[in-house]
Design a protein around this motif. Structure first.
Motif, PDB file in Angstrom:
ATOM      1  N   LYS A  15      46.571  43.719  71.434  1.00 26.47           N
ATOM      2  CA  LYS A  15      48.005  43.424  71.544  1.00 26.47           C
ATOM      3  C   LYS A  15      48.187  41.951  71.913  1.00 26.47           C
ATOM      4  O   LYS A  15      47.530  41.458  72.835  1.00 26.47           O
ATOM      5  CB  LYS A  15      48.652  44.303  72.608  1.00 26.47           C
ATOM      6  N   PRO A  16      49.058  41.231  71.215  1.00 25.36           N
ATOM      7  CA  PRO A  16      49.273  39.807  71.530  1.00 25.36           C
ATOM      8  C   PRO A  16      49.599  39.565  72.999  1.00 25.36           C
ATOM      9  O   PRO A  16      49.198  38.536  73.559  1.00 25.36           O
ATOM     10  CB  PRO A  16      50.456  39.426  70.629  1.00 25.36           C
ATOM     11  N   ALA A  17      50.291  40.508  73.615  1.00 26.35           N
ATOM     12  CA  ALA A  17      50.676  40.334  75.018  1.00 26.35           C
ATOM     13  C   ALA A  17      49.464  40.320  75.948  1.00 26.35           C
ATOM     14  O   ALA A  17      49.554  39.818  77.077  1.00 26.35           O
ATOM     15  CB  ALA A  17      51.632  41.454  75.438  1.00 26.35           C
ATOM     16  N   ASN A  18      48.342  40.870  75.486  1.00 26.90           N
ATOM     17  CA  ASN A  18      47.151  40.940  76.332  1.00 26.90           C
ATOM     18  C   ASN A  18      46.121  39.860  76.018  1.00 26.90           C
ATOM     19  O   ASN A  18      45.048  39.838  76.621  1.00 26.90           O
ATOM     20  CB  ASN A  18      46.495  42.318  76.206  1.00 26.90           C
ATOM     21  N   LEU A  68      41.265  36.585  77.339  1.00 25.74           N
ATOM     22  CA  LEU A  68      40.624  35.275  77.355  1.00 25.74           C
ATOM     23  C   LEU A  68      40.298  34.808  78.769  1.00 25.74           C
ATOM     24  O   LEU A  68      39.205  34.292  79.031  1.00 25.74           O
ATOM     25  CB  LEU A  68      41.509  34.243  76.651  1.00 25.74           C
ATOM     26  N   ARG A  69      41.223  34.989  79.697  1.00 21.85           N
ATOM     27  CA  ARG A  69      40.954  34.565  81.071  1.00 21.85           C
ATOM     28  C   ARG A  69      39.816  35.362  81.691  1.00 21.85           C
ATOM     29  O   ARG A  69      38.936  34.814  82.357  1.00 21.85           O
ATOM     30  CB  ARG A  69      42.212  34.695  81.927  1.00 21.85           C
ATOM     31  N   ASP A  70      39.831  36.677  81.465  1.00 15.60           N
ATOM     32  CA  ASP A  70      38.770  37.505  82.028  1.00 15.60           C
ATOM     33  C   ASP A  70      37.438  37.214  81.356  1.00 15.60           C
ATOM     34  O   ASP A  70      36.388  37.171  82.010  1.00 15.60           O
ATOM     35  CB  ASP A  70      39.129  38.989  81.892  1.00 15.60           C
ATOM     36  N   VAL A  81      47.331  29.088  75.951  1.00 11.55           N
ATOM     37  CA  VAL A  81      47.205  30.121  76.989  1.00 11.55           C
ATOM     38  C   VAL A  81      46.887  29.438  78.307  1.00 11.55           C
ATOM     39  O   VAL A  81      45.804  28.869  78.473  1.00 11.55           O
ATOM     40  CB  VAL A  81      46.093  31.136  76.642  1.00 11.55           C
ATOM     41  N   PRO A  82      47.803  29.454  79.271  1.00 11.57           N
ATOM     42  CA  PRO A  82      47.547  28.793  80.553  1.00 11.57           C
ATOM     43  C   PRO A  82      46.507  29.556  81.361  1.00 11.57           C
ATOM     44  O   PRO A  82      46.422  30.790  81.281  1.00 11.57           O
ATOM     45  CB  PRO A  82      48.913  28.816  81.248  1.00 11.57           C
ATOM     46  N   TYR A  83      45.707  28.823  82.120  1.00 12.13           N
ATOM     47  CA  TYR A  83      44.696  29.484  82.946  1.00 12.13           C
ATOM     48  C   TYR A  83      45.251  29.811  84.322  1.00 12.13           C
ATOM     49  O   TYR A  83      45.805  28.954  85.007  1.00 12.13           O
ATOM     50  CB  TYR A  83      43.446  28.616  83.109  1.00 12.13           C
ATOM     51  N   GLU A  84      45.093  31.047  84.725  1.00  8.15           N
ATOM     52  CA  GLU A  84      45.379  31.488  86.082  1.00  8.15           C
ATOM     53  C   GLU A  84      44.252  32.431  86.482  1.00  8.15           C
ATOM     54  O   GLU A  84      43.808  33.266  85.692  1.00  8.15           O
ATOM     55  CB  GLU A  84      46.725  32.216  86.158  1.00  8.15           C
ATOM     56  N   LEU A  85      43.800  32.305  87.718  1.00 12.13           N
ATOM     57  CA  LEU A  85      42.717  33.149  88.207  1.00 12.13           C
ATOM     58  C   LEU A  85      43.171  34.604  88.280  1.00 12.13           C
ATOM     59  O   LEU A  85      44.295  34.899  88.693  1.00 12.13           O
ATOM     60  CB  LEU A  85      42.285  32.677  89.598  1.00 12.13           C
ATOM     61  N   ILE A  86      42.307  35.516  87.854  1.00  8.55           N
ATOM     62  CA  ILE A  86      42.593  36.943  87.978  1.00  8.55           C
ATOM     63  C   ILE A  86      41.433  37.610  88.706  1.00  8.55           C
ATOM     64  O   ILE A  86      40.292  37.151  88.647  1.00  8.55           O
ATOM     65  CB  ILE A  86      42.814  37.623  86.609  1.00  8.55           C
TER      66      ILE A  86
END
Length: 253
Positions: free
Chosen positions: A28-31, A36-38, A137-142
């Motif tokens: 899904k585009p929303a995910n 990518l971040r994970d 896609v901005p990077y934010e820590l998860i």
């Protein structure tokens, strides 16, 4: 699209395939941002885990410091947002000279395989950074999901069995990553699909390297322990999981 023979040993190694429900959620585009971040953080964790194994089991103190310095710039970006594409360019190509601890019979083999793995995982980290920038896609820590922790909590508390367990777990994480890249590739845009296909060969080799090291260090048959972790890994993949990540289980609708 890719060499299916790469996946044959991985399919027989893993006890289950990734559920279709996970694939449907992942494409899904929303995910895309979560995937990518994970994925980027998974590459860093793979490098960190390999570095930990070398430092704890195979090299002298000075070499351990060198390895820590190698990974540090990537950690600073991931956890503190220090640096970026320019500051990290080419750093994964640095070859770190390390000294194997005296009396460690498997030290050189562990160092050779894990240093190469670190180099490749850090390069993959950088490649995901580039893709994220190109796709806006901005990077934010998860936070990490349950997957690795769910495996590591079963590691034995005595040596060399603890090290053997960690290596077997490393094999499962790499094999599952490879399997999921193959599952995702046909559903993604051309750039991301080509990237994931390009990762299949290295991830497949990583899982084999972990297994061969486990066999070498154990000095005995490890199939029983491999089967033990195979069952745990399959349960983590097939059971409901409310925290959607790259290695998560079945998404809860």
């Amino acid at each position: 699209m890719f060499d299916q023979t790469l996946l044959a040993p991985i399919s027989s190694f893993l006890k289950c395939e990734t559920p279709d429900e996970w694939v449907s959620e992942a494409i899904k585009p929303a995910n895309l941002s979560i995937i990518l971040r994970d994925h980027m953080l998974c590459e860093l964790k793979a490098a960190q885990s390999a570095m930990f194994l070398i430092r704890k089991y195979a090299v002298d103190k000075e070499s351990g410091v060198r390895l820590t310095e190698w990974v540090k710039p990537y950690e600073e970006y991931a956890y503190k947002r220090i640096g970026g594409l320019e500051s990290l360019r080419g750093k994964s190509n640095v070859t770190k000279q390390v000294t194997v601890r005296e009396g460690c019979s498997y030290g050189q083999e562990l160092v050779d395989k894990m240093v190469l793995l670190i180099k490749e995982e850090l390069h993959h980290f950088y490649q995901v950074m580039e893709i994220m920038k190109n796709k806006g896609v901005p990077y934010e820590l998860i936070e990490a999901g349950r997957y690795a922790k769910g495996l590591l909590k079963h590691v034995k508390t005595f040596e060399p069995d603890a090290l053997v367990d960690k290596l077997i777990i490393g094999a499962f994480i790499e094999a599952r990553s490879c399997e999921r890249f193959a599952k995702l590739a046909p559903h993604l845009d051309e750039d991301l699909s080509k990237f994931y296909v390009s990762l299949l060969r290295s991830e497949a080799r990583h899982y084999q390297d972990y297994l061969s090291l486990a066999e070498l260090i154990s000095g005995k048959e490890i199939s029983e322990r491999v089967n033990f972790f195979a069952e745990i890994e399959a349960e983590l993949i097939l059971t409901a999981d409310e925290d959607f990540k790259f290695h998560s289980g079945k998404p809860i609708k």
